[in-house]
Design an enzyme around this catalytic site. Sequence first.
Site, PDB file in Angstrom:
ATOM      1  N   LEU A  56       0.894  -1.161   0.000  1.00 38.90           N
ATOM      2  CA  LEU A  56       0.000   0.000   0.000  1.00 38.90           C
ATOM      3  C   LEU A  56       0.932   1.210   0.000  1.00 38.90           C
ATOM      4  CD1 LEU A  56      -2.787  -1.051   2.554  1.00 38.90           C
ATOM      5  CD2 LEU A  56      -2.838  -1.153   0.060  1.00 38.90           C
ATOM      6  N   PRO A  57       1.110   1.859  -1.150  1.00 40.11           N
ATOM      7  CA  PRO A  57       2.260   2.733  -1.390  1.00 40.11           C
ATOM      8  C   PRO A  57       2.203   4.117  -0.735  1.00 40.11           C
ATOM      9  CG  PRO A  57       0.833   2.705  -3.305  1.00 40.11           C
ATOM     10  CD  PRO A  57       0.251   1.721  -2.332  1.00 40.11           C
ATOM     11  N   CYS A  58       2.361   4.143   0.583  1.00 40.13           N
ATOM     12  CA  CYS A  58       2.400   5.431   1.277  1.00 40.13           C
ATOM     13  C   CYS A  58       3.658   6.225   0.914  1.00 40.13           C
ATOM     14  CB  CYS A  58       2.297   5.232   2.785  1.00 40.13           C
ATOM     15  SG  CYS A  58       3.506   4.095   3.476  1.00 40.13           S
ATOM     16  N   HIS A  59       4.662   5.552   0.298  1.00 45.81           N
ATOM     17  CA  HIS A  59       5.861   6.282  -0.138  1.00 45.81           C
ATOM     18  C   HIS A  59       5.540   7.277  -1.250  1.00 45.81           C
ATOM     19  CE1 HIS A  59       5.723   2.711  -2.792  1.00 45.81           C
ATOM     20  NE2 HIS A  59       6.243   3.512  -3.711  1.00 45.81           N
ATOM     21  N   ARG A  60       4.380   7.140  -1.879  1.00 47.02           N
ATOM     22  CA  ARG A  60       3.986   8.049  -2.967  1.00 47.02           C
ATOM     23  C   ARG A  60       3.281   9.303  -2.452  1.00 47.02           C
ATOM     24  NH1 ARG A  60       1.555   3.045  -6.501  1.00 47.02           N
ATOM     25  NH2 ARG A  60       3.554   1.989  -6.802  1.00 47.02           N
TER      26      ARG A  60
END
Length: 200
Positions: free
Chosen positions: A168-172
């Site tokens: 779940l790409p919270c890095h984006r």
Amino acid sequence: MNNHDLFATPADTDADALARLHQTLERAAEEEGLLDVAYRTVDSPVGTLLLAATPRGLVRVAYDVEGHDQVLDTLASRLSPRVLRAPRRLDAVARELEEYFGGRRRSFDLPLDLSLSKGFRLLVQQHLASIGYAETRSYRQVAELVGNPKAVRAVGTACATNPLPVVLPCHRVLRADGTPGGYAGGPAAKITLLNLEAAA
């Protein structure tokens, strides 16, 4: 047989015996329905990742800096004390992560168990997958996306407590000025992931 063989054999036998015993326990626990949380570790460009899954799906991805032993203790207290290293249960997850880090996968196709999150945090985390590969959003944009434009700080907290980073790409999700902001794996890991996607 030389002296080296004499000394190496007992240790090797002990290691083999322990490995076989663990496999037997793993198999028995699964067959008896006693394996509630399976885990393994994988190497990646952002360090060693701990992967954990319940029968419902992947429940946790944790960075080294989070302390893998502490993460396992938390899983044992919040989900079930029946936690066991069972690498085969996480083969599909490991394969998809390897494809992602190798630039061959842009989204994940895995069953997820989101039971570690509740309320607004869960709502935010569920929307993270809608941020496309190599795209970014600001914390404010995510707050607007979930229908609460003033909840910028709460979005930051939801990203910081995301139990499934990378997947779940919270890095984006970045600060309004385009700087990375905080990240569970540390700022270097966040930048590595963003650069990996930008280069693909």
